[in-house]
Enzyme design. Structure first.
Site, PDB file in Angstrom:
ATOM      1  CG  HIS A   1       9.166  16.684 -15.553  1.00  0.00           C
ATOM      2  ND1 HIS A   1       8.710  17.830 -14.953  1.00  0.00           N
ATOM      3  CD2 HIS A   1       9.908  16.050 -14.614  1.00  0.00           C
ATOM      4  CE1 HIS A   1       9.168  17.883 -13.716  1.00  0.00           C
ATOM      5  NE2 HIS A   1       9.899  16.809 -13.483  1.00  0.00           N
TER       6      HIS A   1
ATOM      7  CG  ASP B   1       6.661  20.412 -15.269  1.00  0.00           C
ATOM      8  OD1 ASP B   1       7.911  20.345 -15.228  1.00  0.00           O
ATOM      9  OD2 ASP B   1       5.967  19.570 -15.857  1.00  0.00           O
ATOM     10  CG  HIS B   2      12.181  21.353 -12.541  1.00  0.00           C
ATOM     11  ND1 HIS B   2      11.602  20.174 -12.150  1.00  0.00           N
ATOM     12  CD2 HIS B   2      13.382  21.018 -13.060  1.00  0.00           C
ATOM     13  CE1 HIS B   2      12.430  19.182 -12.423  1.00  0.00           C
ATOM     14  NE2 HIS B   2      13.518  19.651 -12.975  1.00  0.00           N
TER      15      HIS B   2
HETATM   16  C1  BG6 Z   1      11.790  15.863 -10.572  1.00  0.00           C
HETATM   17  C2  BG6 Z   1      11.517  14.423 -10.212  1.00  0.00           C
HETATM   18  O1  BG6 Z   1      10.597  16.524 -10.872  1.00  0.00           O
HETATM   19  O2  BG6 Z   1      12.623  15.889 -11.718  1.00  0.00           O
HETATM   20  C3  BG6 Z   1      12.816  13.669  -9.985  1.00  0.00           C
HETATM   21  O3  BG6 Z   1      10.728  14.403  -9.031  1.00  0.00           O
HETATM   22  C4  BG6 Z   1      13.731  13.820 -11.166  1.00  0.00           C
HETATM   23  O4  BG6 Z   1      12.548  12.293  -9.749  1.00  0.00           O
HETATM   24  C5  BG6 Z   1      13.885  15.288 -11.522  1.00  0.00           C
HETATM   25  O5  BG6 Z   1      14.982  13.264 -10.822  1.00  0.00           O
HETATM   26  C6  BG6 Z   1      14.662  15.451 -12.801  1.00  0.00           C
HETATM   27  O6  BG6 Z   1      14.916  16.811 -12.983  1.00  0.00           O
HETATM   28  P1  BG6 Z   1      16.099  17.289 -13.910  1.00  0.00           P
HETATM   29  O7  BG6 Z   1      15.961  18.765 -13.943  1.00  0.00           O
HETATM   30  O8  BG6 Z   1      17.358  16.811 -13.259  1.00  0.00           O
HETATM   31  O9  BG6 Z   1      15.852  16.625 -15.218  1.00  0.00           O
END
Ligand code: BG6
Length: 506
Positions: A257, A194-195
Site C-alpha cells: 500500500h 492491492d486494494h
Molecule cells: C490490508 C492489511 O491489506 O489493509 C490489513 O492486510 C489492513 O492489515 C488493511 O488493516 C487496511 O485496509 P483499509 O482499506 O482499511 O485501509
C-alpha cells in the site's frame, strides 16, 4: 487492444468468477459485498455467476446464507433494502475440494461448463486467489493442467487470475512465485491486487496532479521540503495473529500500500492513461529510491511493537498478548522510515513513511510540506512549521486541505495559518464505491491499470528485503515498544527531530 482508464463507461463481458479460499474473511467482508453492490448498480454482466471454492464441506444453501450474513454486516448497501439479493444469490455456488487435488479441478471444470450453459457465461473465467499465499503456486498449476486457464487467444474465451497480496514473502520468494506462475500465465492474464489502488482518493491522486496546472510547477525539490505518508490504524491484529506473526507491518502495509502511494505521488506524468504508460512511470520511481544505507540503518528505519494501552476509552492488550502471537514475538507492528528518490525532481527531498497498528487514530494521509519562506518579512510565518502544508486525506474524511498563512483582521499584522478544506462527501453527496468494487469491475473489463505489474513488485521487494534481513541479523536493531493508542515509539519522533522536522499531527 490495451484498455485505458479513460474508456468509460465499461461494458463487461459475460463471465464466471471462481473465488479460491471462499470461506475466508476476505470473501465475506469485501469480495461478496463488492459483487453484490456491482450487481445492484448494473455493473456486473447480465451473464454472470460466482463459485466459491474451498476445502470445507458445505452446500450451496449454507454458502449463500453465510454470504448473506456477511452482506448484512459489511456491505455498504444492506440486502434488506431491496430484493436484488434473491436474484443474485441464485448465481452463487459452492465447490468443495482441497486445493491440490486433480479430481476437484475436473469437477470444477464440469461445474463451470454447466453454468456456462445455464447463464450464457461463454467460457470466460476470473479466478480470484484469496487463499493462504502458499497455495497460489499449486492452484495456478492445477488450473492450467486442467485447461481452466487457456492459452492466450484473442478470439476465444479469456481467463484471468487475480492474486491477493502478499506476492511473495521477500525478494527471493517473490521471484520464485513469479517464475512459477509465468510457466502457466502470461503477464496480461495476471492481476496482482492491492486494494489501495481501488480507493477513489488514491485514483484521485492522478487527477489531482495531472488535471490541474497549478501543482505541477511546484511539485519538485525546489519548492517541497519533505513528504510524509502515514497509514495508521486503531485496530490491532484482531483474529489475524497467525498471519501477522509471519508478516509484520512492513510486509502487510509498507511493501504494497505505501509503495503504491509513494509511486503515485512521486511519478512523472505518464504519456497516456493506458496501463503500460502509468505502470512504466510508477516503476521508474520505485527503481529510483536510494537503497537503505545499512551503515546508517537506525537513522533511517525504526520499528516498534504495541504494548497494552487504551483506545477510545477501552483497555486493549499488547501485541504479545494477542491470540496466536508468541509471548516473545519480535514482529513489528509499527515502522517508520526515511527514503530518498534519486532523480532530478526529488533529489534531496526526504520521504518519511510511517505505518502502524493500534495507533491513536485511523488515518491514511499524504502530507506535502512546502519549503519555508525566507525569514525576512514575516518572521512569525517563517517559523511556523505547520503552514504551507498540503494534506491529501486518503481516508477517513476523504479530502484535500491546504494550510496557508493569513492576516488576522485588525490594525496590526498578526498572522495565523488557516485551512482551505475540500471534502469529498460534501462534493459528491454519495458514498463512494468500495475499493474492491472498482478492481473487480476492472478485472472483468480487462483493464489492469490499477493492478500491480511484476516489475513494481520486484522493485519494492528489492528495496525492502534488506530491511527484513537486517532485522534478523545480530546485533539486532531495537524493537521499540509503544503504548496502544499513542502515535508510535519515541524513536520515530526522534528520527525526524534529528532532521529538524516533525511528523505532522493528525
Ligand atoms: C490490508 C492489511 O491489506 O489493509 C490489513 O492486510 C489492513 O492489515 C488493511 O488493516 C487496511 O485496509 P483499509 O482499506 O482499511 O485501509
Amino acid at each position: 487492444m490495451e484498455k485505458s482508464m479513460r474508456n468509460l463507461p465499461k461494458t463487461s463481458e459475460p463471465c464466471i468468477m471462481v473465488i479460491f479460499g471462499a470461506t475466508g474473511d476476505l470473501t465475506a467482508r469485501k469480495l461478496m459485498p463488492a459483487l453484490y453492490n456491482l450487481n445492484r448498480e448494473n455493473l456486473l454482466p447480465q451473464e454472470f455467476a460466482c463459485v466459491g471454492f474451498a476445502r470445507r464441506e458445505k452446500s450451496n444453501e449454507v454458502f449463500r446464507e453465510e454470504m448473506l450474513q456477511g452482506l448484512k454486516e459489511f456491505s455498504r448497501s444492506k440486502p434488506e433494502e431491496d430484493d436484488t439479493w434473491s436474484a443474485f444469490s441464485e448465481r452463487l455456488f459452492y465447490h468443495q475440494s482441497p486445493f491440490d487435488q486433480d479430481e476437484g479441478y475436473e469437477a470444477l471444470k464440469k461445474m463451470l461448463s454447466d453454468l456456462d450453459a445455464k447463464f450464457g457465461t461463454k467460457g470466460n473465467r476470473i479466478f480470484y486467489l484469496s487463499t493462504q499465499p502458499s497455495y497460489f503456486p499449486v492452484i495456478v498449476e492445477k488450473l492450467k493442467s486442467h485447461k481452466l486457464i487457456y492459452d492466450k487467444n484473442s478470439s476465444g474465451p479469456w481467463s484471468r487470475v487475480i492474486i491477493e497480496k502478499p506476492f511473495g514473502h521477500n525478494l527471493e520468494s517473490a521471484i520464485g512465485l513469479q517464475k512459477h506462475i509465468t510457466q502457466f500465465l502470461t503477464e496480461d492474464q495476471v492481476y496482482r491486487i492491492d486494494h489501495y489502488l481501488g480507493k477513489e482518493t488514491v485514483q484521485n491522486l492522478l487527477v489531482f496532479r495531472f488535471a490541474n496546472s497549478i501543482y505541477e510547477s511546484l511539485w519538485n525539490n525546489r519548492y517541497i521540503d519533505n513528504i510524509q505518508i502515514t497509514v495508521s490504524e486503531e485496530l490491532g491484529i484482531g483474529t489475524r495473529g497467525k498471519f501477522f506473526e509471519e508478516a509484520g507491518i512492513l510486509r502487510d502495509i509498507v511493501q504494497n500500500h505505501m509503495m503504491q502511494l509513494l509511486s503515485l505521488v512521486a511519478m512523472e506524468p505518464p504519456v497516456s492513461l493506458k496501463a503500460t504508460a502509468i505502470r512504466d512511470e510508477k516503476v521508474k520511481v520505485l527503481n529510483a529510491i536510494r537503497p537503505i544505507d545499512l551503515a546508517q540503518f537506525e537513522k533511517q528505519v525504526v520499528r516498534g511493537q504495541y504494548a497494552a494501552g487504551r483506545i477510545e476509552g477501552q483497555t486493549v492488550a499488547g501485541y504479545r498478548e494477542e491470540k496466536d502471537v508468541a509471548p516473545t514475538s519480535e514482529v513489528e507492528t509499527y515502522v517508520a522510515m526515511k527514503l530518498h528518490i534519486d532523480n532530478w525532481r526529488w533529489f534531496g527531498v526526504p520521504f518519511y513513511l510511517r505505518a502502524g497498528k493500534r495507533l491513536a487514530k485511523r488515518c491514511t494521509e499524504i502530507v506535502v510540506n512546502f519549503k519555508p519562506i525566507p525569514n525576512i518579512l514575516f518572521q512569525q510565518a517563517s517559523h511556523n512549521n505547520d503552514n504551507n502544508v498540503l494534506a491529501i486525506r486518503i481516508q477517513p474524511n476523504e479530502g484535500i486541505a491546504l494550510r496557508i498563512n493569513c492576516k488576522v483582521p485588525g490594525t496590526a499584522m498578526p498572522i495565523q495559518p488557516v485551512k482551505m478544506d475540500f471534502r469529498y462527501d460534501a462534493f459528491t453527496g454519495v458514498q463512494p464505491p468500495e475499493a474492491y468494487e472498482r478492481l473487480i469491475c476492472d478485472a472483468i473489463w480487462g483493464d489492469n491499470t490499477l493492478f500491480i505489474r511484476w516489475d513494481e513488485v520486484l522493485a519494492s521487494w528489492t528495496l525492502l528485503t534488506p530491511v527484513l534481513d537486517r532485522w534478523q541479523k545480530d546485533p539486532k536493531p531495537p524493537l521499540d515498544s509503544y503504548t496502544a493508542g499513542s502515535w508510535g515509539p519515541e524513536s520515530a519522533a526522534n528520527m525526524l527531530m534529528d532532521e529538524g522536522t516533525a511528523w505532522r499531527s493528525i
